[in-house]
Design a protein around this motif. Structure first.
Motif, PDB file in Angstrom:
ATOM      1  N   VAL A 271       7.734  11.911   2.254  1.00 48.48           N
ATOM      2  CA  VAL A 271       6.426  12.756   3.228  1.00 48.48           C
ATOM      3  C   VAL A 271       6.639  14.584   2.821  1.00 48.48           C
ATOM      4  N   ASP A 272       5.650  15.309   2.146  1.00 52.39           N
ATOM      5  CA  ASP A 272       5.445  16.710   1.831  1.00 52.39           C
ATOM      6  C   ASP A 272       6.099  17.080   3.694  1.00 52.39           C
ATOM      7  N   PRO A 273       7.475  18.040   3.294  1.00 58.19           N
ATOM      8  CA  PRO A 273       6.850  18.877   4.789  1.00 58.19           C
ATOM      9  C   PRO A 273       5.333  19.722   5.430  1.00 58.19           C
ATOM     10  N   ALA A 274       4.983  20.417   4.225  1.00 53.22           N
ATOM     11  CA  ALA A 274       3.976  20.623   5.214  1.00 53.22           C
ATOM     12  C   ALA A 274       3.020  19.870   5.754  1.00 53.22           C
ATOM     13  N   ILE A 275       3.112  18.569   6.081  1.00 54.61           N
ATOM     14  CA  ILE A 275       2.154  17.302   6.097  1.00 54.61           C
ATOM     15  C   ILE A 275       3.080  15.886   7.041  1.00 54.61           C
ATOM     16  N   GLN A 276       4.186  16.550   6.869  1.00 54.85           N
ATOM     17  CA  GLN A 276       4.673  15.563   7.995  1.00 54.85           C
ATOM     18  C   GLN A 276       4.597  15.266   9.286  1.00 54.85           C
ATOM     19  N   ALA A 277       4.784  14.745  10.066  1.00 59.19           N
ATOM     20  CA  ALA A 277       4.481  13.989  11.776  1.00 59.19           C
ATOM     21  C   ALA A 277       2.305  14.321  11.572  1.00 59.19           C
ATOM     22  N   ARG A 278       2.259  13.204  10.916  1.00 60.33           N
ATOM     23  CA  ARG A 278       0.940  12.896  10.691  1.00 60.33           C
ATOM     24  C   ARG A 278       0.044  12.006  10.690  1.00 60.33           C
ATOM     25  N   GLY A 279       1.376  10.789  10.161  1.00 56.19           N
ATOM     26  CA  GLY A 279       1.368   9.780  10.356  1.00 56.19           C
ATOM     27  C   GLY A 279       0.903   9.248   8.718  1.00 56.19           C
ATOM     28  N   ILE A 280       1.391   9.790   7.973  1.00 59.53           N
ATOM     29  CA  ILE A 280       1.700   9.078   5.999  1.00 59.53           C
ATOM     30  C   ILE A 280       2.988   8.539   6.290  1.00 59.53           C
ATOM     31  N   GLY A 281       4.107   8.913   6.932  1.00 56.17           N
ATOM     32  CA  GLY A 281       5.387   8.346   6.627  1.00 56.17           C
ATOM     33  C   GLY A 281       5.246   6.898   7.554  1.00 56.17           C
ATOM     34  N   LEU A 282       4.472   6.731   8.521  1.00 49.96           N
ATOM     35  CA  LEU A 282       4.371   5.323   9.449  1.00 49.96           C
ATOM     36  C   LEU A 282       3.366   4.721   7.917  1.00 49.96           C
ATOM     37  N   ARG A 283       2.024   4.929   7.700  1.00 46.35           N
ATOM     38  CA  ARG A 283       1.389   4.353   7.288  1.00 46.35           C
ATOM     39  C   ARG A 283       2.431   4.004   5.722  1.00 46.35           C
ATOM     40  N   LEU A 284       3.270   4.497   5.203  1.00 43.46           N
ATOM     41  CA  LEU A 284       4.029   4.004   4.283  1.00 43.46           C
ATOM     42  C   LEU A 284       4.859   2.900   4.352  1.00 43.46           C
ATOM     43  N   LEU A 285       5.298   3.149   5.102  1.00 49.00           N
ATOM     44  CA  LEU A 285       6.423   2.537   6.405  1.00 49.00           C
ATOM     45  C   LEU A 285       5.875   1.165   6.123  1.00 49.00           C
ATOM     46  N   ARG A 286       4.610   1.062   7.341  1.00 51.74           N
ATOM     47  CA  ARG A 286       4.480  -0.101   7.447  1.00 51.74           C
ATOM     48  C   ARG A 286       3.538  -0.801   5.712  1.00 51.74           C
ATOM     49  N   ASP A 287       3.265   0.176   5.347  1.00 55.64           N
ATOM     50  CA  ASP A 287       2.990  -1.216   4.126  1.00 55.64           C
ATOM     51  C   ASP A 287       3.710  -1.513   3.315  1.00 55.64           C
ATOM     52  N   ALA A 288       4.777  -0.986   3.298  1.00 51.74           N
ATOM     53  CA  ALA A 288       6.689  -1.129   3.149  1.00 51.74           C
ATOM     54  C   ALA A 288       6.603  -3.082   3.887  1.00 51.74           C
ATOM     55  N   GLU A 289       6.298  -2.745   5.134  1.00 48.85           N
ATOM     56  CA  GLU A 289       7.144  -4.114   5.857  1.00 48.85           C
ATOM     57  C   GLU A 289       6.393  -5.512   5.232  1.00 48.85           C
ATOM     58  N   ARG A 290       4.844  -4.367   5.060  1.00 53.28           N
ATOM     59  CA  ARG A 290       4.058  -5.636   4.532  1.00 53.28           C
ATOM     60  C   ARG A 290       4.297  -6.542   3.194  1.00 53.28           C
ATOM     61  N   LEU A 291       5.195  -5.963   1.930  1.00 51.83           N
ATOM     62  CA  LEU A 291       6.066  -6.037   1.328  1.00 51.83           C
ATOM     63  C   LEU A 291       7.287  -7.541   1.997  1.00 51.83           C
ATOM     64  N   ALA A 292       7.829  -6.183   2.366  1.00 50.85           N
ATOM     65  CA  ALA A 292       8.617  -7.112   2.960  1.00 50.85           C
ATOM     66  C   ALA A 292       8.473  -8.773   3.383  1.00 50.85           C
ATOM     67  N   LEU A 293       7.683  -8.428   3.779  1.00 44.47           N
ATOM     68  CA  LEU A 293       7.061 -10.102   4.954  1.00 44.47           C
ATOM     69  C   LEU A 293       6.696 -10.848   2.853  1.00 44.47           C
ATOM     70  N   ALA A 294       6.204 -10.743   2.277  1.00 48.78           N
ATOM     71  CA  ALA A 294       5.661 -11.183   1.385  1.00 48.78           C
ATOM     72  C   ALA A 294       6.382 -11.318   0.325  1.00 48.78           C
ATOM     73  N   SER A 295       8.085 -10.823   0.392  1.00 52.54           N
ATOM     74  CA  SER A 295       9.268 -10.996  -0.544  1.00 52.54           C
ATOM     75  C   SER A 295       9.773 -12.396   0.290  1.00 52.54           C
ATOM     76  N   GLY A 296       9.382 -13.416   1.009  1.00 52.45           N
ATOM     77  CA  GLY A 296      10.078 -14.361   2.192  1.00 52.45           C
ATOM     78  C   GLY A 296      11.179 -13.453   3.165  1.00 52.45           C
ATOM     79  N   ALA A 297      11.483 -12.164   3.117  1.00 52.05           N
ATOM     80  CA  ALA A 297      12.244 -11.322   3.727  1.00 52.05           C
ATOM     81  C   ALA A 297      12.331 -11.620   5.044  1.00 52.05           C
ATOM     82  N   HIS A 298      13.282 -12.241   6.232  1.00 53.34           N
ATOM     83  CA  HIS A 298      13.052 -11.936   7.457  1.00 53.34           C
ATOM     84  C   HIS A 298      13.624 -10.685   8.588  1.00 53.34           C
ATOM     85  N   GLU A 299      14.594 -10.007   7.246  1.00 51.76           N
ATOM     86  CA  GLU A 299      14.641  -8.284   7.931  1.00 51.76           C
ATOM     87  C   GLU A 299      14.753  -7.361   6.754  1.00 51.76           C
TER      88      GLU A 299
END
Length: 206
Positions: A101-129
Motif C-alpha cells: 500500500v502506498d506509504p502515504a496512506i497506510q494504516a487506513r484500511g486499504i491493506g485490510l480490504r485487499l487482504l479480505r478480498d484475497a481471502e475470498r479468492l482463496a475460498l473460491a479456489s477451494g483452499a482450506h488454508e
C-alpha cells in the motif's frame, strides 16, 4: 483537510493489461522501503519491472485504484500456484504475496480490504488454508498478521532473501465455503472479462 481516499470508495479489481507495470513496480519499491531500510532484502524492495511481470503472471494480482492511480496491491496464488516449502506444497493451501500500500496512506484500511478480498479468492479456489511468508525480523508485520488470525507454521529460507522467513497461515472458515462454487480466472489471460467476473464477487465500488 485530509485528501486520503475513502476506503469504501476505492475500486479493487484485477490488474489489467492496460495498467502500467512500471507504476506497480514503483509502488512496491516505495511500500517496501521501510523494510529495505531495516536491511531486509525482500524481492519487492528491488525487483525490476520484468520480475514484476513474471510474478503477477504466477497468480491473480489485485489492485486498489484511487482516481486512476494504483495505491495498493496483493498477489493471490491458488493452491495449484502455491509451492516452495513443505507448507506451501500442501494441496489445501493457497497463498499471497507482493502485498503493498502506498506509504502515504497506510494504516487506513486499504491493506485490510485487499487482504479480505484475497481471502475470498482463496475460498473460491477451494483452499482450506491461506498462507504468506515474511522476514522473521519484521516483527511488526508478524504481529499484524497474528492479530488477523494468522499463526506461525514453519520457517523457510529463500535464495533471494538475506534473512530467515516465517510461514504464517490462517484456517479459512467453513461457513464461507459456498464461495468455492466460483471459478477464478487469472486476470492476465483475459483482463476485461476477469474484471467483470470479479466485480460482484469482490464487492467493488467506484
Amino acid at each position: 483537510m485530509s485528501t486520503s481516499p475513502r476506503t469504501e470508495l476505492l475500486l479493487v479489481r484485477p490488474l489489467l493489461a492496460s495498467d502500467f507495470l512500471s507504476e506497480l513496480t514503483a509502488l512496491l519499491h516505495s511500500s517496501y522501503g521501510r523494510l529495505a531500510r531495516m536491511g531486509l532484502r525482500y524481492m519487492a524492495t528491488h525487483q525490476s519491472e520484468a520480475v514484476t511481470r513474471e510474478r503477477v503472471e504466477g497468480g491473480t494480482c489485485l489492485v486498489a485504484v484511487d482516481g486512476g492511480r494504483i495505491v495498493g496491491t496483493i498477489l493471490f496464488r491458488s493452491p495449484e500456484q502455491t509451492a516452495g516449502c513443505s507448507w506451501y506444497d500442501r494441496p489445501e493451501v493457497a497463498s499471497f504475496g507482493q502485498f503493498a500500500v502506498d506509504p502515504a496512506i497506510q494504516a487506513r484500511g486499504i491493506g485490510l480490504r485487499l487482504l479480505r478480498d484475497a481471502e475470498r479468492l482463496a475460498l473460491a479456489s477451494g483452499a482450506h488454508e491461506f498462507a504468506l511468508d515474511t522476514a522473521e525480523p519484521a516483527t511488526h508485520l508478524v504481529d499484524w498478521y497474528t492479530r488477523l488470525g494468522y499463526r506461525f507454521v514453519e520457517h523457510a529460507q529463500w535464495s533471494h532473501t538475506n534473512s530467515r522467513s516465517v510461514i504464517l497461515s490462517k484456517r479459512l472458515p467453513d461457513d464461507l465455503h459456498p464461495f468455492r462454487r466460483h471459478t477464478i480466472r487469472p486476470a492476465s489471460t483475459a483482463p476485461a472479462e476477469a474484471a467483470k467476473a470479479h466485480a460482484g464477487f469482490l464487492g467493488q465500488r467506484e
